[in-house]
Design a protein around this motif. Sequence first.
Motif, PDB file in Angstrom:
ATOM      1  N   UNK A 123       0.634  -1.406   0.083  1.00 48.64           N
ATOM      2  CA  UNK A 123       0.139   0.099   0.330  1.00 48.64           C
ATOM      3  C   UNK A 123       1.008   1.029  -0.479  1.00 48.64           C
ATOM      4  N   UNK A 124       1.758   1.559   0.918  1.00 46.70           N
ATOM      5  CA  UNK A 124       2.560   2.508   0.705  1.00 46.70           C
ATOM      6  C   UNK A 124       3.683   2.266   0.029  1.00 46.70           C
ATOM      7  N   UNK A 125       3.864   1.611  -0.919  1.00 38.89           N
ATOM      8  CA  UNK A 125       4.603   1.181  -2.254  1.00 38.89           C
ATOM      9  C   UNK A 125       4.140   2.070  -3.169  1.00 38.89           C
ATOM     10  N   UNK A 126       2.616   1.645  -3.325  1.00 36.27           N
ATOM     11  CA  UNK A 126       1.861   2.227  -4.754  1.00 36.27           C
ATOM     12  C   UNK A 126       2.241   3.538  -4.259  1.00 36.27           C
ATOM     13  N   UNK A 127       1.301   3.827  -2.787  1.00 34.68           N
ATOM     14  CA  UNK A 127       0.721   5.646  -2.909  1.00 34.68           C
ATOM     15  C   UNK A 127       2.047   6.462  -3.135  1.00 34.68           C
ATOM     16  N   UNK A 128       2.628   6.076  -2.797  1.00 33.85           N
ATOM     17  CA  UNK A 128       4.405   7.251  -2.759  1.00 33.85           C
ATOM     18  C   UNK A 128       5.325   6.889  -3.882  1.00 33.85           C
ATOM     19  N   UNK A 129       5.111   5.401  -4.634  1.00 31.17           N
ATOM     20  CA  UNK A 129       5.994   5.572  -6.419  1.00 31.17           C
ATOM     21  C   UNK A 129       5.040   5.268  -7.406  1.00 31.17           C
ATOM     22  N   UNK A 130       4.656   4.503  -7.195  1.00 32.87           N
ATOM     23  CA  UNK A 130       4.202   3.281  -8.477  1.00 32.87           C
ATOM     24  C   UNK A 130       3.052   4.374  -8.652  1.00 32.87           C
ATOM     25  N   UNK A 131       1.353   4.586  -8.115  1.00 42.08           N
ATOM     26  CA  UNK A 131       0.189   5.188  -8.054  1.00 42.08           C
ATOM     27  C   UNK A 131       1.008   7.377  -8.921  1.00 42.08           C
ATOM     28  N   UNK A 132       1.977   7.014  -7.434  1.00 39.30           N
ATOM     29  CA  UNK A 132       2.587   8.748  -7.620  1.00 39.30           C
ATOM     30  C   UNK A 132       2.372   8.961  -9.178  1.00 39.30           C
ATOM     31  N   UNK A 133       3.838   8.082  -9.136  1.00 40.78           N
ATOM     32  CA  UNK A 133       4.528   8.179 -10.681  1.00 40.78           C
ATOM     33  C   UNK A 133       3.775   8.114 -11.784  1.00 40.78           C
ATOM     34  N   UNK A 134       2.424   7.753 -11.948  1.00 38.79           N
ATOM     35  CA  UNK A 134       1.354   6.937 -13.041  1.00 38.79           C
ATOM     36  C   UNK A 134       0.998   8.572 -13.471  1.00 38.79           C
ATOM     37  N   UNK A 135       0.467   8.466 -12.452  1.00 39.75           N
ATOM     38  CA  UNK A 135      -0.568  10.295 -12.248  1.00 39.75           C
ATOM     39  C   UNK A 135       0.378  11.977 -12.437  1.00 39.75           C
ATOM     40  N   UNK A 136       1.241  11.460 -12.191  1.00 38.37           N
ATOM     41  CA  UNK A 136       2.322  13.034 -12.446  1.00 38.37           C
ATOM     42  C   UNK A 136       1.790  13.292 -13.409  1.00 38.37           C
TER      43      UNK A 136
END
Length: 259
Positions: free
Chosen positions: A85-98
């Motif tokens: 959950x933390x990884x998705x929020x901080x990096x993976x979802x974050x990058x996808x939605x930049x």
Amino acid sequence: MKNYNNILTETQDALGIITINRPKQLNALNKETIAELHEAFDDFNKDDNIRVIIVTGSGEKAFVAGADIKEFMNFNAEQGRELAANGQELLFDFVENLDTPVIAAINGFALGGGLELALASHIRIASDNAKIGLPEVSLGVIPGYGGTQRLAQIIGKGRAMEMILSATMIDANTALNYGLVSEVVSQPELLDAAKRKAGQLLKNSPKAQSFAIKAINAAYTRKGFEMEKDLFGQAFATEDFKEGTTAFVERRKPEFTGK
Ligand code: CAA
């Protein structure tokens, strides 16, 4: 530029370049690296002078060989779910939605969390020595940074199912053939190829590009990502997870019992 422990950042005109820099661990993503990547992506995204972000790995062997197995191998189910959950929020979802487009320049192994970072990026190119896969089931776990969702979105359910269930790696040309990467070049040419690709993006409206990213991403539901986090966590409570991760560290083949 800020000083980080696990990544390097630089700017070249309108480009922000992030290099994951743990070559001895094949650039594996531990918690600290994920936090640093979040900060670097966030800073570049907020900087109006930076129009394209390139992410790559240091050394000639790996883009990123996955999440750091040694860091999470003793986690329980709850900690496992939290890791995803933390990884998705901080990096993976974050990058996808930049707002700012991200190009992943895959310079070697892109495995597990490494491939997942490339999948969250908006464009992927690879060097001809790249080896790409989601090997998590060989460790008794599943992809937890969005891989079960984004791999199928990008290459289709059938090929994603085969890659994930077999835990096998594909080479750069197969990745090109699957549409997983849009270009393959030799390793010394990779960064220049990424910059050429960035040059194509720089001609266009940044505002319109950020709207396009939002519109494209809006087609995909979140349900599968939630399911992935839950099942990733559940896998941590299995004997197969203990066996798979222990076998990795002991450099032997795992003997799974299905428990
Ligand atoms: N985590 C932690 N350490 C890793 C690592 C990882 N994902 N991948 C490699 N390393 C370390 C190795 O343990 C080794 O460290 P030591 O020198 O201290 O022993 C060092 O990096 C070099 O690796 P190898 O000696 O294994 O190099 P190799 O050339 O023999 O093999 C490889 C290369 C095939 C990539 C192999 O390292 C490998 O299989 N790595 C693991 C790949 C993997 O399973 N990734 C998925 C991780 S799980 C995940 O990502 C979960 C998620 O979705 C959230």
